[in-house]
Design an enzyme around this catalytic site. Structure first.
Site: not given
Ligand code: PNW
Length: 502
Positions: A114, A158, A203, A333, A335, A456, A463-464, A472
């Site tokens: 993906r 995304h 996404n 998704n 976590y 993931w 990571e943003w 990860f």
């Molecule tokens: C997801 N939060 O993002 C994304 O789809 C991915 O791009 C990312 O790298 C991955 O999870 C891991 O973080 C999130 O802060 C990012 O709540 C941040 C948050 C939730 C989802």
């Protein structure tokens, strides 16, 4: 009771998967067996084993071959927005390492990959002229995947909106954005749909709405109690239009499937009191119901209408017709999760860390907390595999037994800058094993129609807002040299794939 609500019944009519895949889904349930005194948790036949990435997080080459800028380029280049000012200008340099990265997937026996398409690589200004060099790059990737027997799963959006559409139109806040999404998607269907048969429109629209327009933690960095609902609404409308374009113009000939991926963290009632149980349910409806109810049930959850009132937009009849029923599968998704409780009288709802996933906290009024016994990831997210089964069950019941794919699940671990530490990632193996076991139980014991799972991430990446500080990956990336090294989890996952079992 409609057939789609019956446990174990085929997920019609939303699901066109069985027909379109050309092969009948065997419907062979996952099972638990004992071989050589080892308990084996087996997954359904043809279970889709994958790994995931996203364009902005891995590609780099931000100014190459005619790529236009996105809101994430602008955001990362604004001082103070990301960890130590990190940008994704180079990232994993995947743009120049496509063949090498596909070889990593092949070595693991990955069935599916993906990834996302960067809108501004294909349409640099978001609309208008197509950038043929951008098309050529994705053709290279898709062709390499197909040549290696790896099924491409493509996310159209995304989070990397073309900057021009932000500056010229106000991005997701402008209702017209939905038409631009649909046009961009049509270009992708036209150019890639001969080989791509699995499409994800958006996404995690929750992140675009809440983190991007509510708390300003993500691009475009806006802070508001109103805009998240507008952005979310336009994203849902955009999703509906994209799916409509696919179904009318492309699906009949291309015979692929299309859906949306949402994220949700589980909300476990802190106590069994009716008030806490209601708070947990409300928390889930504000998180996942916000985006999945319109698609599966035709409108926003009642509790959101009651709390958000006039700030929550209404679907026109035409938009509702496009949005309702607009997903061939349920992308999730997953976590983690938290305890949810009814707030005490006068308790304020602010002050949750971004990663606490509070999401419009003042509107939903749910008091979130952790159990001190829960282990945590490097993002401070709770490690709660048991909630994976609960989450899948909730989706199965609320949305009428849809086919589900977990399109992301994984863990960031500390200390992995050091490759010698990273390659011994036993905690990642343990994390994935436990979440997979919970998912398997949801299938075998609860009858959930889970059809695939994507880790993931394939590799460490950008990571943003946290930049390169969180890892990860199943593969370690040395950001100085670009070198990839498989971690123990990559080998372990390859074994799971090979045996279709834990
Ligand atoms: C997801 N939060 O993002 C994304 O789809 C991915 O791009 C990312 O790298 C991955 O999870 C891991 O973080 C999130 O802060 C990012 O709540 C941040 C948050 C939730 C989802």
């Amino acid at each position: 009771m409609p057939p789609s609500k019956r446990r174990g019944a085929p997920a019609e009519p939303l699901n066109t998967q069985r027909r379109l895949n050309g092969v009948q889904h065997a419907g062979v349930a996952a099972r638990v067996g004992v071989a050589n005194n080892v308990v084996m948790a087996t997954f359904p036949e043809r279970f889709v084993w994958g790994a995931a990435t996203a364009a902005h997080q891995i590609e780099g080459a931000w100014l190459e071959d005619g790529r236009g800028l996105s809101i994430w380029d602008a955001f990362t280049h604004t001082p103070g927005k990301t960890h130590q000012g990190h940008t994704a200008d180079v990232a994993c340099d995947h743009y120049h390492r496509v063949e090498e990265d596909v070889a990593l997937m092949k070595a693991m026996g990955l069935k599916a990959y993906r990834f996302s398409i960067a809108w501004s690589r294909v349409l640099p200004q978001g609309r208008g002229a197509v950038n043929e060099a951008g098309i050529a790059f994705y053709n290279r990737l898709i062709d390499a995947l197909v040549a290696n027997g790896i099924t491409p799963w493509v996310t159209l959006y995304h989070w990397d909106l073309p900057l021009a559409l932000q500056l010229e139109l106000d991005g997701l806040l402008n209702p017209e954005i939905a038409d631009h999404f649909a046009h961009y998607a049509a270009v992708c269907f036209e150019r890639f749909g001969d080989r791509v048969k699995h499409w994800i429109t958006l996404n995690e629209p929750w992140c675009s709405a809440v983190l991007g327009h509510g708390i300003g933690y993500f691009a475009p960095g806006r802070v508001s109690q109103t805009e998240p609902y507008i952005a979310a609404h336009n994203l849902l409308r955009a999703h509906g239009k994209i799916v409509d374009v696919y179904r009318r113009r492309f699906q009949p000939a291309q015979r692929g499937v299309i859906g949306i991926t949402n994220n949700c963290d589980w909300r476990e009632p802190k106590t069994e009191t009716p008030a806490d149980r209601a708070a947990a349910q409300r928390g889930l409806e504000f998180f996942l119901g916000w985006f999945a109810d319109p698609v599966y049930l035709g409108d926003y959850p009642e509790c959101m209408r009651a709390a958000v009132r006039d700030r929550l937009p209404r679907f026109s009849a035409a938009d509702r017709a496009l949005v309702q029923g607009s997903s061939d599968f349920f992308g999730l998704n997953f976590y983690g999760g938290m305890y949810a409780a009814e707030p005490a009288p006068g308790e304020t709802m602010d002050g949750l860390a971004p990663t606490g996933n509070g999401g419009m906290a003042a509107d939903q009024r749910v008091a979130l907390s952790d159990d001190p016994a829960w282990e945590k990831t490097d993002l401070n997210w709770n490690i709660v595999p048991q909630f994976c089964r609960q989450m899948l069950g909730w989706i199965d019941r609320r949305y009428g037994h849809p086919p589900v794919y977990i399109t992301e699940n994984g863990i960031a671990l500390p200390g992995e800058d050091d490759v010698a530490v990273a390659v011994n990632d036993t905690r990642r193996v343990d994390f994935i094993r436990r979440y997979l076991a919970a998912a398997q139980a949801a299938v075998a014991e609860d009858g959930v129609d889970l059809r695939g799972y994507f880790v993931w991430s394939l590799m460490d990446n950008f990571e943003w807002a946290l930049g390169y500080s969180k890892r990860f990956g199943l593969h370690h990336v040395d950001y100085r040299t670009g070198r990839r090294t498989p971690k123990a989890s990559a080998r372990w996952y390859a074994d799971v794939i090979r045996r279709n079992a834990l």
